[in-house]
Design an enzyme around this catalytic site. Structure first.
Site: not given
Length: 237
Positions: A54, A131, A135
């Site tokens: 994980d 997100y 990135k």
């Protein structure tokens, strides 16, 4: 034939990348959170090896790096694993590729999944974590290490890839881009003759063509800020 690691290969782009590499005759080590999450169990019979962890767990990621090193030096690593869950995004999208890259034997090539959404990311590492933010940060990491090729990471060629908005579990069924085109660039960057790839390192790619990344990714000061932040956060330098 190349030895290639693909992270987050249980479904979507990761599974498509692993399958394409296998079809081309390469030895693939498939990483997933668990065997039960692999949508195509048949692929597990074809791979060179598997590793389960994980990536939202720092200790598990550190242990994974040690496990993966037992396969030997990889010709390429495709850092595909990612999540849009804000509570996990920094760890999975940025910390995991950082930790694996620092602790594993440097591969010949590292291909890191970015996103066109990085262009709207924030440079505030203390308050960000969406997100888009993650990135931006991981693309900065790629550009930092590509620029340090003659120093810190002398043996690795680094590239970032925007696969487009594709119809995966994360992208959603209504995503407008082509899933096939979404993984072809990663496969090519991982296995093509080095002379066919221009630039040989530090490219930000979309469908076999380079694009200009966010200008902050090329800023040496911000690059160092990202590296220092990750070292402090992880204890891995």
């Amino acid at each position: 034939m190349s030895l290639v690691l693909v992270t987050g290969a249980s479904t979507g782009l990761g599974l498509a990348t692993a399958s394409a590499l296998l079809d081309d005759g390469h030895d693939v080590v498939l990483h997933a959170r668990s065997a039960e999450r692999v949508e195509d169990p048949g692929v597990l019979e074809r791979v060179h090896g598997t590793a389960y962890a994980d990536l939202s767990d720092l200790d598990a990621t550190i242990a994974l790096a040690e496990e993966l090193d037992h396969f030997g030096r990889f010709d390429a690593v495709v850092h595909n694993a990612g999540t849009m869950d804000r509570s996990l995004a920094t760890q999975v999208n940025v910390v995991a590729p950082y930790v694996l890259s620092v602790l594993m034997r440097p591969p010949a090539r590292s291909v890191v999944l970015s996103s066109g959404m990085h262009l709207s990311g924030s440079t505030d590492l203390a308050r960000g974590g969406s997100y888009s933010d993650t990135k931006l940060w991981v693309t900065t990491l790629v550009m930092a290490w590509a620029g340090q090729r003659t120093g810190q990471r002398p043996d690795t060629l680094w590239h970032a890839v925007d696969p487009g908005w594709v119809p995966t579990r994360m992208g959603g069924a209504g995503a407008p881009d082509d899933l096939v085109e979404g993984h072809r660039t990663q496969v090519w960057l991982a296995t093509a003759p080095e002379g066919d790839i221009d630039p040989p390192t530090g490219g930000y790619w979309h469908h076999h063509a380079t694009r200009a990344p966010h200008r902050s990714t090329l800023d040496p000061q911000f690059q160092q800020t990202v590296l220092d932040h990750l070292a402090e956060r992880t204890g891995v330098r």
